[in-house]
Motif scaffolding. Sequence first.
Motif, mmCIF file in Angstrom:
data_model
loop_
_atom_site.group_PDB
_atom_site.id
_atom_site.type_symbol
_atom_site.label_atom_id
_atom_site.label_comp_id
_atom_site.label_asym_id
_atom_site.label_seq_id
_atom_site.Cartn_x
_atom_site.Cartn_y
_atom_site.Cartn_z
ATOM 1 N N LEU A 111 3.362 5.945 -2.837
ATOM 2 C CA LEU A 111 4.561 6.645 -3.288
ATOM 3 C C LEU A 111 4.570 6.799 -4.805
ATOM 4 N N GLN A 112 4.121 5.766 -5.489
ATOM 5 C CA GLN A 112 4.060 5.834 -6.953
ATOM 6 C C GLN A 112 3.077 6.903 -7.409
ATOM 7 N N GLY A 113 1.998 7.068 -6.645
ATOM 8 C CA GLY A 113 1.003 8.073 -7.006
ATOM 9 C C GLY A 113 1.485 9.488 -6.759
ATOM 10 N N LEU A 114 2.467 9.655 -5.850
ATOM 11 C CA LEU A 114 2.988 10.980 -5.534
ATOM 12 C C LEU A 114 4.127 11.413 -6.444
ATOM 13 N N GLN A 115 4.665 10.498 -7.225
ATOM 14 C CA GLN A 115 5.779 10.833 -8.108
ATOM 15 C C GLN A 115 5.300 11.781 -9.213
ATOM 16 N N PRO A 116 6.112 12.849 -9.540
ATOM 17 C CA PRO A 116 5.700 13.813 -10.585
ATOM 18 C C PRO A 116 5.624 13.145 -11.951
ATOM 19 N N GLN A 117 4.602 13.522 -12.692
ATOM 20 C CA GLN A 117 4.406 12.966 -14.027
ATOM 21 C C GLN A 117 5.193 13.786 -15.053
ATOM 22 N N THR A 118 5.922 13.130 -15.917
ATOM 23 C CA THR A 118 6.677 13.829 -16.971
ATOM 24 C C THR A 118 5.753 14.150 -18.135
ATOM 25 N N SER A 119 5.929 15.329 -18.694
ATOM 26 C CA SER A 119 5.069 15.760 -19.802
ATOM 27 C C SER A 119 5.786 15.558 -21.135
ATOM 28 N N SER A 120 5.014 15.222 -22.153
ATOM 29 C CA SER A 120 5.579 15.041 -23.496
ATOM 30 C C SER A 120 5.619 16.356 -24.268
ATOM 31 N N TYR A 121 4.990 17.432 -23.702
ATOM 32 C CA TYR A 121 4.990 18.728 -24.389
ATOM 33 C C TYR A 121 6.293 19.467 -24.124
ATOM 34 N N LYS A 122 6.730 20.218 -25.084
ATOM 35 C CA LYS A 122 7.936 21.030 -24.962
ATOM 36 C C LYS A 122 7.578 22.500 -25.048
ATOM 37 N N LYS A 158 0.831 -1.203 0.000
ATOM 38 C CA LYS A 158 0.000 0.000 0.000
ATOM 39 C C LYS A 158 0.865 1.252 0.000
ATOM 40 N N GLN A 159 1.937 1.235 0.786
ATOM 41 C CA GLN A 159 2.846 2.378 0.838
ATOM 42 C C GLN A 159 3.532 2.597 -0.509
ATOM 43 N N GLN A 160 3.902 1.507 -1.171
ATOM 44 C CA GLN A 160 4.533 1.612 -2.484
ATOM 45 C C GLN A 160 3.585 2.225 -3.504
ATOM 46 N N HIS A 161 2.320 1.827 -3.450
ATOM 47 C CA HIS A 161 1.325 2.386 -4.372
ATOM 48 C C HIS A 161 1.126 3.878 -4.124
#
Length: 347
Positions: free
Chosen positions: A336-347, A331-334
């Motif tokens: 933490l994964q949800g809190l990680q910043p999402q990388t954007s494909s836009y430049k 549960k803790q791993q899930h």
Amino acid sequence: MTTSRQAYKIDAEHPGSEVAAETAAAMAAASLVFRSSDPYYSLLLLQHAEQLFEFGDKYRGKYDGSVRVVKSYYPSVSGYYDELLWAALWLHRATGDVKYLDYAVDNAEAFGGTTWAVSEFSWDIKYAGVQVLASKVRPQSPLLLLPAAGEKRCTEERHRKILEVYNSKAEHYVCSCLNKSDGGANVRRTPGGLLFVRQWNNLQYVAGATFLLTAFSDYLSGGGGGGGVLRLPGRVHHRAASTVAYKEDKAFIGCAQGFDVWFGRQKDNPNALVGAIVGGPDAKDEFRDRRSNYMQTEACTYNTAPVVGVFAKFRQLQQKQEKQQQQKQQKQQHLLQGLQPQTSSYK
């Protein structure tokens, strides 16, 4: 070994309700253990358990009256009523058939199940075990399911009242062992705090109490451990342990020779009994490690058996804790994964 190993039997003309009912209880309990891993064997055990219970109940009689030779060693002091109740409750637990609960309820008073208030549990006196097992039956319990009909039957009022009395007797036993009985029925203790019932093989009562208290409690909490230094007995009253192993000496050892040469030998046993529990110390916490002191040094299966049940419970709790810890980590791993910043494909 040249010792006579004569076998005895019980039958309709020579009844032994204690033996039949106790074996039925053991087989019913074992059927629960093998239900998932070996269903066929589980059903076979249950079938024989029901047959033995029916036989022991139909042909009632004390086994030491039929097999008189045992009277000097293992007399049936409490009779066979406690074993019949013991078997009925285990069969109810294993089958869910309410007829076995009816038996334990209808015969509760006449058989002593709700009238005996005891402070010991042993190979002979099963009443404390009966009372603890009955206390685990609850109204609306899944144990009251009838597999054949597939319908749920609530505990009738007569069941409820008798089960409450069973429970009160179970509480009496537990309180006596914990020295919390108001009626002055507390089990005696040694200076070191060990339960002490009687001189001969006292640890059987300690092992039995440990097992029943474990079964009665809904949870286990850490208690105060005993002090002292662990020292294993070296001269256990046990023929195989005290006689030289065959791989060491292949010479023939007769019964008399084993006694004359090895029993009185003033040295520790050449073989260790792994997992055995001896009679234990006396009322003053004193222990004489001598083979001739059989009241304290004899190893018995009914000492070890209850402790195996306790260890099984500890293992079950350990597995439960490990599973909960694993689920918590996942549960803790899930999270933490949800809190990680999402990388954007836009430049």
